[in-house]
Scaffold this active site. Structure first.
Site, mmCIF file in Angstrom:
data_model
loop_
_atom_site.group_PDB
_atom_site.id
_atom_site.type_symbol
_atom_site.label_atom_id
_atom_site.label_comp_id
_atom_site.label_asym_id
_atom_site.label_seq_id
_atom_site.Cartn_x
_atom_site.Cartn_y
_atom_site.Cartn_z
ATOM 1 C CE LYS A 194 9.789 15.455 20.361
ATOM 2 N NZ LYS A 194 10.343 16.213 19.669
ATOM 3 N NE ARG A 241 -2.227 -0.524 6.115
ATOM 4 C CZ ARG A 241 -1.515 -1.402 5.187
ATOM 5 N NH1 ARG A 241 -0.817 -2.453 5.806
ATOM 6 N NH2 ARG A 241 -2.214 -1.829 4.080
ATOM 7 C CB THR A 280 -1.161 -0.223 1.252
ATOM 8 O OG1 THR A 280 -1.564 -1.193 1.330
ATOM 9 C CG2 THR A 280 -1.819 1.316 1.224
#
Ligand code: CP
Length: 303
Positions: free
Chosen positions: A79, A100, A50
Site C-alpha cells: 500500500k 532488519r 538472526t
C-alpha cells in the site's frame, strides 16, 4: 530506554556484561526474564539465523513475539506505507522492536520514531550487524577465555560484510588486538574502518593469502561474498577468491577457531567441519544466548 543500533555506541563494559550474561543464560535458562513482554521481529530483508534465534530467545525467556519475515506482504510494499509510519504503529504494540532492513541507517531512523521503545538493529544494509557481533564476542570468549590479546583474521567480503565492520569495532575496544585483513582488492575493508583503527592505534595488516597468517591466529573469521550487493559478473569473479580447506589448517595453533556468520556458500569446504577448529555451528547456536542476554538487559533497564 537504550537502542542497539551500532557497536560504537556500546562501551567495553557493556559488551562484557552482555557476554557474561549470555554465559549465565546458556548455563542456566530463565523463562521469567521477558514474562509479559511483547517483542516485534520485523525483517524487511531475508534472514534465517538472526530472526529465528531472536524468536527462540524471546520465547525461552517467557516473552511473546509478533512480526513478519516477508516484507513483501506488508502495507509498506502493498500500500506504499512509509517505514516511519510503520515504525510508529508497530512500536505502539510492543516493548522492544527488532528490525532488519536493506537500507543503511534504517534502524537509526526507526529509533527516532519509536516513541522510546528500544530498537534493535538486526542488520542494516552493508552497515552494521551489532547482535551478530555480540554472539561473535561470546563465541570468542567461550573458546579463547579472553577478549584481549587476540590475533584475528577476517577473510572474504570485507567491504559489504557488515558483521566484520561491527566485530572489528567491538574488538577495538579491547587490548592487544591484531587484525589481519584478506580480501579481493575491490572488497577490501572500507576506509572509514581503517581510519578508525589508525586513530585508535590498533594494529592491522593486509595480506594476499590465508596461508601466510594461519599459524599466528587465534580466530579465523570467514565471510561469504555478498551476492545481493554485487552485480553478476563481479560476483562470479569474486565468489571463489578465498576458500578454506582442512589441509590449510595443518599448521594452525591448537586453540584456533574458525568462525563464520553463515550462510556459507563455497568459502569453507565441508572437510573443515570435522576439524577441531570448526566452530561456526556452535557460533550460530550462541546467537540464542547472546540475544537472550541483550533483550533481558535492555528490557530490564540494565543497559
Ligand atoms: N548471520 C546472519 O545474519 O544470518 P541470517 O542472514 O540468516 O540472519
Amino acid at each position: 530506554q537504550k537502542h542497539i543500533i551500532s557497536i560504537p555506541e556500546l562501551t567495553r563494559s557493556e559488551l562484557e556484561l552482555i557476554v557474561e550474561t549470555a554465559g549465565k543464560l546458556k548455563a542456566e535458562p530463565n523463562p521469567e526474564l521477558l514474562k509479559n513482554k511483547v517483542v516485534a521481529c520485523c525483517f524487511f530483508e531475508p534472514s534465517t539465523r538472526t530472526r529465528l534465534s531472536f524468536e527462540t530467545a524471546i520465547q525461552r525467556l517467557g516473552g511473546t513475539v509478533i512480526g513478519f519475515d516477508n516484507a513483501g506482504n506488508t502495507s509498506l510494499a502493498k500500500k506504499g506505507e512509509t517505514l516511519v509510519d510503520s515504525v510508529q504503529v508497530i512500536s505502539s504494540y510492543v516493548d522492544a522492536f527488532v528490525m532488519r532492513h536493506p537500507q543503511e541507517g534504517a534502524a537509526r531512523l526507526a529509533s527516532e520514531f519509536s516513541h522510546g521503545v528500544p530498537i534493535v538493529n538486526g542488520g542494516d544494509g552493508a552497515n552494521q550487524h551489532p547482535t551478530q557481533t555480540l554472539l561473535d564476542l561470546y563465541s570468542i570468549f567461550e573458546t579463547q577465555g579472553r577478549l584481549d590479546n587476540l590475533n584475528i583474521a577476517f577473510v572474504g567480503d570485507l567491504k559489504y560484510g557488515r558483521t566484520v565492520h561491527s566485530l572489528t569495532q567491538a574488538l577495538s575496544k579491547f587490548n592487544k588486538i591484531n587484525f589481519f585483513f584478506i580480501s579481493p582488492e575491490i572488497l577490501a575493508m572500507p576506509d572509514y574502518i581503517c581510519e578508525e583503527l589508525d586513530q585508535a592505534g590498533i594494529n592491522y595488516s593486509v595480506h594476499a593469502t590465508m596461508e601466510e597468517v594461519i599459524p599466528e591466529l587465534d580466530v579465523l573469521y570467514m565471510t561469504r561474498v555478498q551476492k545481493e550487493r554485487l552485480d553478476e559478473s563481479e560476483y562470479v569473479h569474486m565468489k571463489a577468491a578465498y576458500i578454506l580447506t582442512a589441509s590449510m589448517l595443518a599448521d594452525a595453533r591448537d586453540n584456533l577457531k574458525v568462525l563464520h556468520p553463515l550462510p556459507r556458500i563455497d568459502e569453507i569446504t565441508v572437510d573443515v567441519d570435522k576439524t577441531k577448529h570448526a566452530y561456526y555451528f556452535q557460533q550460530a547456536e550462541n546467537g540464542v544466548y547472546a540475544r537472550e542476554a541483550l533483550l533481558a538487559l535492555v528490557l530490564n533497564e540494565q543497559l
